[in-house]
Scaffold this active site. Sequence first.
Site, mmCIF file in Angstrom:
data_model
loop_
_atom_site.group_PDB
_atom_site.id
_atom_site.type_symbol
_atom_site.label_atom_id
_atom_site.label_comp_id
_atom_site.label_asym_id
_atom_site.label_seq_id
_atom_site.Cartn_x
_atom_site.Cartn_y
_atom_site.Cartn_z
ATOM 1 N N ARG A 215 -8.430 -0.374 4.887
ATOM 2 C CA ARG A 215 -7.511 0.570 4.232
ATOM 3 C C ARG A 215 -6.179 -0.097 3.906
ATOM 4 N NH1 ARG A 215 -6.892 6.123 7.061
ATOM 5 N NH2 ARG A 215 -5.614 6.214 5.196
ATOM 6 N N CYS B 191 -4.142 12.372 12.563
ATOM 7 C CA CYS B 191 -4.930 11.147 12.551
ATOM 8 C C CYS B 191 -4.768 10.533 13.938
ATOM 9 C CB CYS B 191 -4.450 10.193 11.460
ATOM 10 S SG CYS B 191 -2.900 9.402 11.856
ATOM 11 N N LYS C 210 0.855 -1.206 0.000
ATOM 12 C CA LYS C 210 0.000 0.000 0.000
ATOM 13 C C LYS C 210 0.884 1.248 0.000
ATOM 14 C CE LYS C 210 -1.586 1.510 4.077
ATOM 15 N NZ LYS C 210 -1.244 2.898 4.437
ATOM 16 N N ASN C 211 1.919 1.237 0.835
ATOM 17 C CA ASN C 211 2.721 2.457 1.009
ATOM 18 C C ASN C 211 3.716 2.689 -0.107
ATOM 19 O OD1 ASN C 211 1.232 2.891 3.257
ATOM 20 N ND2 ASN C 211 2.828 2.347 4.719
ATOM 21 N N ARG D 12 0.904 14.355 12.721
ATOM 22 C CA ARG D 12 1.290 14.096 11.326
ATOM 23 C C ARG D 12 1.466 15.394 10.510
ATOM 24 N NH1 ARG D 12 -0.452 8.833 10.045
ATOM 25 N NH2 ARG D 12 1.044 8.900 8.331
ATOM 26 N N PRO D 13 2.289 16.332 10.984
ATOM 27 C CA PRO D 13 2.473 17.574 10.210
ATOM 28 C C PRO D 13 3.162 17.297 8.877
ATOM 29 C CG PRO D 13 4.075 17.434 11.985
ATOM 30 C CD PRO D 13 3.132 16.288 12.170
ATOM 31 N N VAL D 14 3.118 18.264 7.986
ATOM 32 C CA VAL D 14 3.807 18.133 6.682
ATOM 33 C C VAL D 14 4.778 19.298 6.494
ATOM 34 C CG1 VAL D 14 2.035 16.757 5.524
ATOM 35 C CG2 VAL D 14 1.863 19.267 5.515
ATOM 36 N N ASP D 15 5.197 19.892 7.620
ATOM 37 C CA ASP D 15 6.095 21.055 7.554
ATOM 38 C C ASP D 15 7.396 20.750 6.821
ATOM 39 O OD1 ASP D 15 6.436 19.338 9.834
ATOM 40 O OD2 ASP D 15 7.890 20.762 10.628
ATOM 41 N N LEU D 16 7.902 19.535 6.980
ATOM 42 C CA LEU D 16 9.185 19.205 6.334
ATOM 43 C C LEU D 16 9.024 19.121 4.807
ATOM 44 C CD1 LEU D 16 10.542 16.506 8.827
ATOM 45 C CD2 LEU D 16 10.875 18.985 8.851
ATOM 46 N N ASP E 5 5.229 0.424 11.792
ATOM 47 C CA ASP E 5 3.974 -0.183 11.316
ATOM 48 C C ASP E 5 3.832 -1.641 11.743
ATOM 49 O OD1 ASP E 5 3.876 1.590 8.118
ATOM 50 O OD2 ASP E 5 3.477 2.208 10.189
ATOM 51 N N ARG F 164 -4.501 10.713 4.158
ATOM 52 C CA ARG F 164 -3.432 11.696 4.309
ATOM 53 C C ARG F 164 -2.403 11.604 3.191
ATOM 54 N NH1 ARG F 164 -0.117 11.720 7.087
ATOM 55 N NH2 ARG F 164 -0.139 13.851 7.855
HETATM 56 C C1 EPZ Z 1 4.601 6.812 6.075
HETATM 57 O O1 EPZ Z 1 3.878 7.877 6.678
HETATM 58 C C2 EPZ Z 1 3.652 5.627 6.040
HETATM 59 N N1 EPZ Z 1 2.485 5.960 5.226
HETATM 60 C C3 EPZ Z 1 3.217 5.263 7.467
HETATM 61 O O2 EPZ Z 1 2.403 4.095 7.376
HETATM 62 C C4 EPZ Z 1 4.472 4.931 8.275
HETATM 63 O O3 EPZ Z 1 4.102 4.642 9.611
HETATM 64 C C5 EPZ Z 1 5.434 6.126 8.242
HETATM 65 O O4 EPZ Z 1 5.746 6.464 6.871
HETATM 66 C C6 EPZ Z 1 6.738 5.843 8.974
HETATM 67 O O5 EPZ Z 1 7.363 4.727 8.389
HETATM 68 C C7 EPZ Z 1 2.587 5.911 3.883
HETATM 69 O O6 EPZ Z 1 3.639 5.632 3.328
HETATM 70 C C8 EPZ Z 1 1.348 6.231 3.099
HETATM 71 P P1 EPZ Z 1 6.848 10.178 8.035
HETATM 72 P P2 EPZ Z 1 4.485 9.383 6.636
HETATM 73 O O7 EPZ Z 1 6.759 11.414 7.234
HETATM 74 O O8 EPZ Z 1 5.226 9.580 5.378
HETATM 75 C C9 EPZ Z 1 7.029 13.431 11.482
HETATM 76 C C10 EPZ Z 1 0.574 2.727 7.815
HETATM 77 O O9 EPZ Z 1 0.167 2.212 8.872
HETATM 78 N N2 EPZ Z 1 6.937 14.418 10.390
HETATM 79 O O10 EPZ Z 1 8.016 9.256 7.834
HETATM 80 O O11 EPZ Z 1 3.399 10.308 6.999
HETATM 81 C C11 EPZ Z 1 5.762 12.622 11.636
HETATM 82 O O12 EPZ Z 1 4.835 13.296 12.453
HETATM 83 C C12 EPZ Z 1 1.041 4.157 7.831
HETATM 84 O O13 EPZ Z 1 0.655 2.150 6.722
HETATM 85 C C13 EPZ Z 1 7.026 15.778 10.684
HETATM 86 O O14 EPZ Z 1 7.170 16.165 11.842
HETATM 87 O O15 EPZ Z 1 5.529 9.308 7.845
HETATM 88 C C14 EPZ Z 1 6.263 11.355 12.271
HETATM 89 O O16 EPZ Z 1 6.386 11.575 13.665
HETATM 90 C C15 EPZ Z 1 0.885 4.811 9.191
HETATM 91 N N3 EPZ Z 1 6.917 16.681 9.669
HETATM 92 C C16 EPZ Z 1 7.646 11.175 11.659
HETATM 93 O O17 EPZ Z 1 8.017 12.454 11.148
HETATM 94 C C17 EPZ Z 1 6.755 16.288 8.363
HETATM 95 O O18 EPZ Z 1 6.686 17.159 7.474
HETATM 96 C C18 EPZ Z 1 7.693 10.185 10.516
HETATM 97 O O19 EPZ Z 1 6.715 10.577 9.573
HETATM 98 C C19 EPZ Z 1 6.674 14.912 8.086
HETATM 99 C C20 EPZ Z 1 6.781 13.994 9.109
#
Ligand code: EPZ
Length: 428
Positions: A407, A125, A22-23, A130-134, A315, A101
Site C-alpha cells: 500500500r 484500522c 502516497k499521502n 480513526r474517527p472522522v468527526d472533525l 509515520d 480510509r
Molecule cells: C494522515 O492520516 C496520513 N494518511 C497518515 O498516514 C498519518 O499517520 C496521519 O495523517 C498523521 O500524520 C494519509 O494522509 C492518507 P489525522 P489522517 O486526521 O488524516 C484523530 C500512513 O502510514 N482524528 O491527522 O487520518 C485521529 O484519530 C498513514 O501513511 C480525530 O479524532 O490522520 C488521530 O488520532 C497512517 N477525528 C489524529 O487525529 C477526526 O475527524 C490524527 O489524525 C480526524 C482525526
Amino acid sequence: MDRIIIHGGNRLQGTIHIGGAKNAALPLLAACLLSDETLVLSNLPHLADISTMAHLLADFGVDISMNGDAGNGGNIGRTFELNAGAVVETTAPYDLVRKMRASILVLGPLLARFGKARVSLPGGCAIGTRPVDLHLEALAQLGAEIELDDGYINAKVNGRLKGAHIIFPMVTVGGTENLLMAATLADGETVLANAAREPEVSDLARCLVAMGADIEGIGTDTLRIRGCDHLHGAEHSVVPDRIETGTYAVAAAVTDGDLLLKGTRLDLIESVADILRKAGVEITDTGDGLRVRRASGGIRGIDVTTEPFPGFPTDMQAQLMVLAAVADGASTITETIFENRYMHVPELTRMGADIHVHGSTATVRGGGGLKGAPVMATDLRASVSLVLAGLAADGETSVSRVYHLDRGYERLEEKLSACGAVIERIKS
Ligand code: EPZ
C-alpha cells in the site's frame, strides 16, 4: 498471501529513487472532482492505494488516462490525466472505503461541486479508531447537512457551501485537506485555524492554487481560502515521499550502509534528519537528493516524541524503533498521534529487540543485536520496520502479510536488492 524473505547482515550501498508521496497523491487525485477540466498529475507512485483511489474516481464517472511504467526503469512516477466533467455518481461504497480510509477525502470535493455525497464511514484500522468527526463538524460549519445511517455519511447542501471561520480542536491532516478542498468553491471566505502543516497538505494547496483557487497561508497553521465559482484544469507533480525517504535513511543507518536517495529533499524530513544525526547518522544534501550513511562513531540512543509537522512524524515511529533497537544505549519513543501504533513491538521483540511499552512510551535498550525470525506485518509502517529489522538481523527473517507493504512502498524488494540486500518475495 505473499511473504518477504530477508537474509540480513549486508551493508546497503547504492542509489534509491524516491517516489511521489502516497499521502499527497491521494488528496490530489480527489481534487480532480473540483473541476470539469482536466487535472494532470505526474510523479504518482505505483501503489495499491493509488489504484484504489483511481478505481473509486472511475466509478464516479471520472475519465482517467494513465501512462504505464514511466521512463528510467520506472524510477519516474506515473502520470494520470483526470477529467471529472461527466461525474454521474457521488457514492463511495463501503467495500472500497474499507480498503482505503483515505477515500473519505472525496467528501469535501463532492459536496463543494455537486452539493451532495454519500460516503461510507471509513471505520477504524489497526493503528486506531480513526474517527472522522472533525471532518464532519467542520463541513457542517460550511453549511453541509450531514446524517449518518447504515454506516454511511449522507451529506448535502442546498445551493453552495458558505465560507466560515473553523478552528480544528486538534491537528488533523485529512480534516484539513477535506476542508481545504471544500472551501475552494464555497461562497465567501473560509479560515482554517490549527490546520495541519504537513508537506502533503501544502502540496495539495499548491495544486489547488494552480487550478485557480485563492489560498493564503500555505505551510502555516492558518489557511485563508476565498471561494470561487469554478476551478480550471492544471498540471502538478506530486511532492517526493518524505516517509519513504526517512525509511530508506534508516535502512542505510541500521546496515552501516551508504545510500544516495535521489529525487527527494532535506526540507521534507528536517525533524527526522535531526534525530538521525543525533543518533550518529550522517545526512548530506547532494542537491538532487540526500546521501545517508552511518558516521564513524556508531549509533547512539535517542529520545523522541511524535508530533504533527514540523515535529517528528508518527509515520516514522516504527522505523526509528529499529534504529533504537540496534543502537548502543537506551532510547525512549513516545507516540502521541495514534492510540495503538506499537504493533511492531511484539514482532521486533521476537527478533531479540529489548522493548518495553508503558502507556504511550516505549523504552528500547539497544546493543543486543537482532536475530532473524518469522514475523507478521500488521499495518503499513509496522511492516516496513520488520523489513528494516530483517536487513540488520543475523540470519533469515520471513515477513508475512506483506500486502500491507504494497500500500505504501513501491518495488521495495527491487530497490533494496539493487543496493545489496538479500531479499525476495515468495508469492503464494
Ligand atoms: C494522515 O492520516 C496520513 N494518511 C497518515 O498516514 C498519518 O499517520 C496521519 O495523517 C498523521 O500524520 C494519509 O494522509 C492518507 P489525522 P489522517 O486526521 O488524516 C484523530 C500512513 O502510514 N482524528 O491527522 O487520518 C485521529 O484519530 C498513514 O501513511 C480525530 O479524532 O490522520 C488521530 O488520532 C497512517 N477525528 C489524529 O487525529 C477526526 O475527524 C490524527 O489524525 C480526524 C482525526
